[in-house]
Design an enzyme around this catalytic site. Structure first.
Site, PDB file in Angstrom:
ATOM      1  N   GLY A 244      10.241   3.300   1.228  1.00  0.00           N
ATOM      2  CA  GLY A 244       9.296   2.197   1.189  1.00  0.00           C
ATOM      3  C   GLY A 244       9.871   0.981   0.476  1.00  0.00           C
ATOM      4  N   CYS A 245       9.168  -0.156   0.591  1.00  0.00           N
ATOM      5  CA  CYS A 245       9.684  -1.413   0.041  1.00  0.00           C
ATOM      6  C   CYS A 245       9.698  -1.422  -1.488  1.00  0.00           C
ATOM      7  CB  CYS A 245       8.882  -2.585   0.585  1.00  0.00           C
ATOM      8  SG  CYS A 245       7.082  -2.443   0.410  1.00  0.00           S
ATOM      9  N   TYR A 246       8.556  -1.186  -2.112  1.00  0.00           N
ATOM     10  CA  TYR A 246       8.536  -1.094  -3.573  1.00  0.00           C
ATOM     11  C   TYR A 246       9.443   0.041  -4.081  1.00  0.00           C
ATOM     12  CZ  TYR A 246       4.478  -4.271  -4.330  1.00  0.00           C
ATOM     13  OH  TYR A 246       3.633  -5.348  -4.415  1.00  0.00           O
TER      14      TYR A 246
END
Length: 346
Positions: free
Chosen positions: A148-150
């Site tokens: 995921g991005c975070y």
């Protein structure tokens, strides 16, 4: 030339996959699916691709998708897990950009996503798509769960400190902020211009779906169970993530230049992680449109804390660029193939 299929190509991550893949020297998009836009020309929905991609959206078809060398799922959660088993059985290799296969514990996944996982048997097999850490596992992977991005920014920012056990595992704090595109391409009041512009706010403080993924990765780095305090924020801009990471040093005598050397050594062979000079402040605009993650280390005076700053484009290194980076490693291509774009300034 790799034959690529994309499921769910009408969102932002799907658009980014297309933008990058049209210039990839070793891959071409063979089909892109969308139930809602079937029959519509891709460049009608994404005018930026006019003259670069002569395809129409089609209804998902397992047989046609299975004929591709690799299938990307750029879909919301609960879509990929209903289709992936059949594709794998047919011999396709899959890279999932959603959260369906990121969390190894099916029960934990169900607690956060509030539904039962339909193919928990594949969770252990899925290779976690963080190439800087698990790149050696990608060539053999049938199924990749793209990070995921975070979690990408937070895990890579903390990883060397945890791996070398230099920090107190109970002191980890991640304060991160993302542009509005992180919420996806959908109509929501909270995402309207008049709601977001000239505003800054935290959200998901009591529990965000990326928390179990973050903790899982940090625990892998530490070699034992680790949990961080994670607070996400919404920035009044389109794309980009900035994370400020805090950790307490177990030995306050460790010098900042020693930590700098540690990070430089850990990521010396990672083409998309830029460990900046001491005292630097990475900016989101310095990575906009690129697959770079920029890191910088700081040591506040008279403190036993170390601060790591991280900046990435949430749609590229945080999603589609990273997925293509995984694809490159899966098929023995140059890791940087198709991913040489320089950040857009101003």
């Amino acid at each position: 030339m790799l034959k690529v299929g994309i499921v769910g190509g009408t969102g932002y991550t799907g658009a980014e996959l297309l933008r990058i893949l049209v210039d990839h020297p070793d891959a071409e998009v063979a089909m892109i699916t969308s139930r809602g836009e079937a029959g519509v020309a891709v460049d009608e929905l994404f005018p930026s691709l006019r003259g670069r991609l002569d395809l129409k959206f089609t209804e998902p078809d397992t047989e046609q998708l299975a004929a591709c060398d690799v299938v990307f799922f750029a879909t919301p959660h609960n879509v990929a897990m209903n289709s992936v088993p059949e594709l794998l059985k047919a011999g396709a290799r899959v890279i999932d950009l959603s959260a369906d296969f990121r969390i190894r514990d099916a029960k934990l996944w169900s607690e956060w996503y509030r539904e039962e996982h339909v193919c928990p048997n594949l969770l252990e097999e899925a290779v976690y798509g963080l190439p800087e850490i698990f790149g050696d596992k990608l060539p053999q992977a049938r199924l990749v769960a793209c990070a995921g991005c975070y979690p990408t920014a937070i895990q890579l920012g903390f990883w060397p400190l945890l791996e070398q056990k230099l920090v107190d595992f109970n002191s980890l704090i991640a304060s991160a902020a993302s542009g509005v595109s992180g919420a996806g391409r959908q109509a929501k009041v909270n995402n309207l211009f008049t709601e977001v512009s000239e505003n800054f706010k935290a959200y998901g403080v009591s529990g965000h779906r990326h928390m179990p993924e973050i903790d899982q990765g940090l625990s892998w780095a530490a070699g034992e169970s680790v949990s961080a305090v994670f607070t996400p924020h919404l920035l009044p801009m389109i794309r980009g993530i900035h994370a400020t990471l805090y950790a307490k040093l177990r030995d306050p005598a460790v010098a900042i230049d020693e930590l700098q050397y540690l990070f430089e050594e850990r990521f010396q062979n990672a083409p998309f992680v830029d460990v900046m000079p001491l005292g630097s402040h990475p900016e989101t605009r310095s990575v906009k449109g690129s697959n770079k993650l920029r890191l910088a280390l700081h040591r506040p005076p008279q403190s036993d804390m170390v601060v790591v700053l991280a900046a990435e484009d949430n749609l590229v290194k945080g999603a589609s660029g990273q997925a293509i980076q995984c694809m490159n490693l899966m098929f023995g291509l140059e890791e940087t193939a198709g991913l040489g774009a320089i950040a857009v300034l101003p």
